[in-house]
Scaffold this active site. Structure first.
Site, PDB file in Angstrom:
ATOM      1  N   CYS A 194      -2.172   2.665   9.245  1.00  0.00           N
ATOM      2  CA  CYS A 194      -3.155   1.674   8.783  1.00  0.00           C
ATOM      3  C   CYS A 194      -4.371   1.635   9.707  1.00  0.00           C
ATOM      4  O   CYS A 194      -5.474   1.343   9.264  1.00  0.00           O
ATOM      5  CB  CYS A 194      -2.550   0.284   8.737  1.00  0.00           C
ATOM      6  SG  CYS A 194      -1.261   0.091   7.514  1.00  0.00           S
TER       7      CYS A 194
ATOM      8  N   HIS B 144       0.868  -1.188   0.000  1.00  0.00           N
ATOM      9  CA  HIS B 144       0.000   0.000   0.000  1.00  0.00           C
ATOM     10  C   HIS B 144       0.901   1.234   0.000  1.00  0.00           C
ATOM     11  O   HIS B 144       1.965   1.220   0.631  1.00  0.00           O
ATOM     12  CB  HIS B 144      -0.848   0.075   1.287  1.00  0.00           C
ATOM     13  CG  HIS B 144      -2.097  -0.749   1.293  1.00  0.00           C
ATOM     14  ND1 HIS B 144      -2.545  -1.395   2.420  1.00  0.00           N
ATOM     15  CD2 HIS B 144      -3.012  -0.995   0.322  1.00  0.00           C
ATOM     16  CE1 HIS B 144      -3.686  -2.015   2.144  1.00  0.00           C
ATOM     17  NE2 HIS B 144      -3.984  -1.796   0.875  1.00  0.00           N
TER      18      HIS B 144
HETATM   19  N1  ARG Z   1      -3.602  -7.327   6.442  1.00  0.00           N
HETATM   20  C1  ARG Z   1      -4.004  -6.111   5.809  1.00  0.00           C
HETATM   21  C2  ARG Z   1      -3.928  -6.275   4.304  1.00  0.00           C
HETATM   22  O1  ARG Z   1      -3.015  -6.884   3.840  1.00  0.00           O
HETATM   23  C3  ARG Z   1      -3.145  -4.971   6.270  1.00  0.00           C
HETATM   24  C4  ARG Z   1      -3.612  -3.637   5.806  1.00  0.00           C
HETATM   25  C5  ARG Z   1      -2.737  -2.507   6.260  1.00  0.00           C
HETATM   26  N2  ARG Z   1      -3.282  -1.249   5.966  1.00  0.00           N
HETATM   27  C6  ARG Z   1      -2.671  -0.219   5.373  1.00  0.00           C
HETATM   28  N3  ARG Z   1      -3.282   0.929   5.321  1.00  0.00           N
HETATM   29  N4  ARG Z   1      -1.501  -0.359   4.789  1.00  0.00           N
HETATM   30  O2  ARG Z   1      -4.781  -5.808   3.576  1.00  0.00           O
END
Ligand code: ARG
Length: 290
Positions: free
Chosen positions: A275, A166
């Site tokens: 996150c 991300h």
């Molecule tokens: N386990 C989640 C995923 O892989 C983690 C998300 C983390 N969020 C973020 N804003 N980077 O989607």
């Protein structure tokens, strides 16, 4: 000295947090998760925001949605206009409607996305533009959809390292992320400020970043691999992983106040402070009329 501004955040308690599937390289089903520890770290994060003078609202966690704690992925809100998330993976699909319902119930104008996007994980406000990640989760077509919805320029950035799946794992907007402040400020000349980890981006995107943000802080690998860039800034205070020590030093030198909050248990799911934090920019139509 610059002042931080009061922010409005939405968070989700990690009541049902665990690692029961693997959709990013941080997740390992064989590693035990201490949910109680995750909850206490999350409470510290929420309390830190409250102590800094921010408003924190919460959405009810749902059983069977262990990643719902990562509120940043739930939607993106600019000028009170909510752009829903549409998740890449089936495991997280139900989170999109859950977050959208929260916003609708609270009087916001909502827009259901037609294209895959994972909220503020990949859509970061930087002055009057939105920086948008693609490569692993969010589709480029969603960048166009978001641009049309908010009437703002969206700058696409391609992520190439799966650990930084991300945009908010590889780049933090330190100043100019409130959706109202269109920097640079004519009087002070102070502009949008970002920090990022260049190897997370394609060569073309690195060029775009270098051109837009020539004075950006370029993060060290040691800080990036503990998700130090997954930080939350109010323009002055930067809430972040205390293990990202080079980054904290660099931010102090630039005039920010790093605030370390340990979210190590939530790192097992691949997320840090940012996150867990969805920023609500602008007011509801209800509030605007009142
Ligand atoms: N386990 C989640 C995923 O892989 C983690 C998300 C983390 N969020 C973020 N804003 N980077 O989607």
């Amino acid at each position: 000295m610059l002042e931080g501004s009061a922010r409005h955040y939405l968070m989700c308690r990690p009541t049902y947090f665990t690692v029961s599937y693997e959709i990013n390289p941080w997740m390992d089903r064989s590693r035990p998760v201490d949910t109680a520890l995750a909850v206490s770290q999350w409470e510290r994060l929420r309390d830190t925001y409250l102590e800094l003078g921010h408003t924190v609202e919460t959405i009810e966690p749902e059983p069977g949605l262990p990643d719902m704690v990562y509120a940043a992925n739930g939607a993106t809100v600019v000028d009170g206009l909510v752009y829903s998330a549409l998740f890449r993976h089936a495991e997280r699909a139900a989170e999109g409607p859950a977050y959208l319902k929260w916003f609708a119930d609270h009087g916001y104008v909502t827009h259901q996305a037609d294209h895959v996007n994972e909220g503020e994980g990949d859509l970061l406000v930087a002055g009057d533009v939105v920086l948008a990640g693609t490569g692993f989760r969010t589709e480029r077509t969603a960048h166009t959809e978001a641009s049309t919805l908010w009437g703002r320029e969206v700058v696409s950035l391609e992520l190439v390292d799966p650990r930084f799946y991300h945009l908010d794992t590889a780049l933090v907007v330190l100043r100019g992320n409130d959706g109202r402040t269109f920097l640079p400020d004519a009087a002070t000349g102070i502009g949008v400020d970002v920090a990022y980890y260049p190897p997370a981006f394609s060569p073309e995107s690195r060029e775009v970043l270098a051109e837009r943000f020539p004075d950006a802080h370029l993060a060290h690998e040691e800080d990036a691999v503990v998700l130090g860039l997954n930080a939350v800034s109010d323009g002055v205070h930067v809430v972040m992983n205390p293990r990202a020590t080079h980054l904290a030093d660099a931010l102090s030198e630039r005039g920010y106040a790093p605030v370390g909050v340990d979210t190590s248990e939530l790192l097992l799911g691949g997320g840090g402070a940012k996150c867990c934090t969805l920023e609500i920019r602008g007011t509801t139509s209800r509030q605007a009329v009142a």
